[in-house]
Design a protein around this motif. Structure first.
Motif, mmCIF file in Angstrom:
data_model
loop_
_atom_site.group_PDB
_atom_site.id
_atom_site.type_symbol
_atom_site.label_atom_id
_atom_site.label_comp_id
_atom_site.label_asym_id
_atom_site.label_seq_id
_atom_site.Cartn_x
_atom_site.Cartn_y
_atom_site.Cartn_z
ATOM 1 N N ASP A 33 12.476 -34.061 -20.688
ATOM 2 C CA ASP A 33 11.494 -34.012 -19.602
ATOM 3 C C ASP A 33 11.859 -32.836 -18.704
ATOM 4 N N ILE A 147 16.193 -45.056 -17.653
ATOM 5 C CA ILE A 147 16.273 -43.777 -18.366
ATOM 6 C C ILE A 147 16.756 -43.986 -19.795
ATOM 7 N N ILE A 155 16.689 -34.426 -18.201
ATOM 8 C CA ILE A 155 15.771 -34.531 -17.068
ATOM 9 C C ILE A 155 16.004 -33.324 -16.174
#
Length: 466
Positions: A33, A147, A155
């Motif tokens: 991400d 997560i 991330i």
């Protein structure tokens, strides 16, 4: 007769080939991400939420807009209503979001995080609220566990240049996910901001550089880029209305900046020239560091003064702007490229009428240094829904190499948003599977499956040096 499960194994996958591509090649892949607005403090402290409302509804502008459209009073949206009442008002709204991406996202998130297959309504809202709250207030549903549950590998948060990154530092070497900062210097580009001089003062303090001219401003920001780089940062991000095709001289920019340091008014054209001058300086540094520069262009923000006065900025009254993009974007990328200082760049448009503009503009500036050096990024904000993603994927396929695309991101402030990667992957596989079954692509499942894997994961891992 039992109602069929809505979010089933083959949700969105309309053909056998699409199902094979998704289940055999994509579904198991980790998630990178590379752009979001998650709170690093919450990750470092492994926050445990007091309720599903705190985790799911606080700060979610998408849900806020839907609730307002459903005539839900503001006290249940951003006001002081209890978390249970907030949730009940969202449950009341959910059936009316049918045909909006929120309907899909809501039920994907309920399924993936909490194993709930029921369709959320006002009738079962209280039961589901209590069921989730029994889970989410435990250590098994802390931020780090949320997560891990989604198989997140990287991330990239979004951070101010003056941020200490203390929470990123605490997370270095953790075993559950790589958490990296992203450099977001927008407040220093917007020279007419009321708090500009306060921001300059803060930058002086953290960089230990006295800022009294344009060069020292650039030096201070470069100092912070070096700091972010040492903390693992590999990306910058800029959220701007548009870029400008404006020539300027060094002396002109120096005069503009010194006028602002003297707290004098800056006219519109001078503020635009200053933005471009500073962007060029930053682009040079990004290229030196082998960073990726992200440009999010086209949002018209804080349109509703009543809401802004009542609640503040960024409360769900932003929209698509109709700014001119091609000329300024070409000027900016061309100048960096001509001077051989164009960094890897990802372009995001908010106005769908600019799809072809951005897709073709990205293709103008690729070179032999890396595949897809200038990317047209994934469908952003109001466009990151099924129709918007399909249009982005198909337009990129027509005008570039979708096989080199770096794929999806959440751009979210919620730790419940990661199933959007699954949503994207299903949409991608559905497009490819449909084209195979129509005879528009060869029935080479291994090649196309590997391409889907690259778009979903491998390309981003290589492109961003993760």
């Amino acid at each position: 007769m039992q109602t069929p499960i809505f979010i089933n194994d083959n949700f969105i996958l309309e053909t056998k080939t699409a199902q094979k591509l998704y289940h055999d090649y994509v579904s198991h892949l980790p998630i990178i991400d590379y752009h979001n607005h998650l709170n690093s403090k919450d990750i470092a402290s492994d926050k445990i939420y007091s309720s599903i409302s705190e985790c799911w509804l606080y700060g979610d502008h998408y849900k806020w807009r839907a609730m307002r459209a459903n005539a839900i009073p503001e006290k249940y949206i951003t006001g002081n209503a209890s978390d249970e009442l907030r949730f009940m008002k969202w449950a009341e709204t959910v059936p009316y979001t049918m045909c909006n991406p929120l309907y899909h996202w809501t039920h994907l998130e309920l399924k993936r995080y909490f194993g709930i297959d029921e369709l959320l309504t006002s009738d079962n809202g209280k039961k589901i609220f209590n069921e989730i709250n029994d889970k989410i207030s435990s250590k098994d549903f802390s931020v780090q566990k949320l997560i891990q549950k989604m198989n997140i590998e990287v991330i990239c948060t979004t951070d101010e240049p003056t941020d200490s990154l203390e929470f990123h530092e605490q997370l270095i070497g953790n075993s559950f996910c790589k958490i990296l900062p992203t450099f977001r210097p927008d407040k220093f580009l917007n020279i007419v901001n009321d708090e500009y001089l306060i921001s300059i003062k803060t930058l002086e303090e953290v960089s230990n550089i006295v800022i009294n001219d344009f060069k020292s401003l650039v030096d201070a920001l470069e100092n912070r880029i070096d700091f972010f780089d040492n903390m693992g940062g590999r990306l910058s991000d800029h959220g701007l209305e548009q870029l400008y095709n404006l020539e300027f001289t060094e002396s002109e920019i120096e005069l503009i900046f010194k006028r602002r340091l003297s707290n004098k008014l800056i006219n519109l054209e001078d503020s635009q020239k200053f933005q471009m001058a500073l962007l060029f300086a930053l682009g040079r540094k990004y290229a030196e560091k082998n960073w990726t520069m992200q440009l999010h262009l086209g949002a018209q923000r804080d349109n509703n003064k009543r809401l802004v006065d009542l609640i503040g900025n960024d409360v769900g009254c932003d929209s698509i702007g109709d700014f001119r993009q091609a000329e300024g974007l070409s000027y900016f990328l061309n100048r960096l490229d001509y001077e051989n200082i164009l960094p890897k760049t990802v372009l995001y448009n908010l106005n769908p009428s600019d799809n072809e503009v951005f897709a073709t503009m990205a293709g103008n500036f690729n070179d032999s240094s890396i595949a897809g050096k200038v990317q047209w990024g994934s469908a952003w904000w109001f466009l990151d829904q099924k129709d918007g993603m399909e249009k982005q994927i198909n337009t990129l396929s027509n005008m570039g190499l979708v096989s080199k695309f770096v794929g999806m991101l959440t751009d979210s402030r919620s730790f419940m948003s990661f199933p959007r990667h699954e949503y994207f992957r299903r949409i991608l596989c559905n497009i490819l599977g449909s084209q195979i079954e129509k005879g528009q692509l060869p029935n080479d499942i291994e090649w196309v499956g590997n391409m889907a894997s690259d778009i979903s994961y491998n390309n981003a891992k290589k492109y961003f040096n993760f």
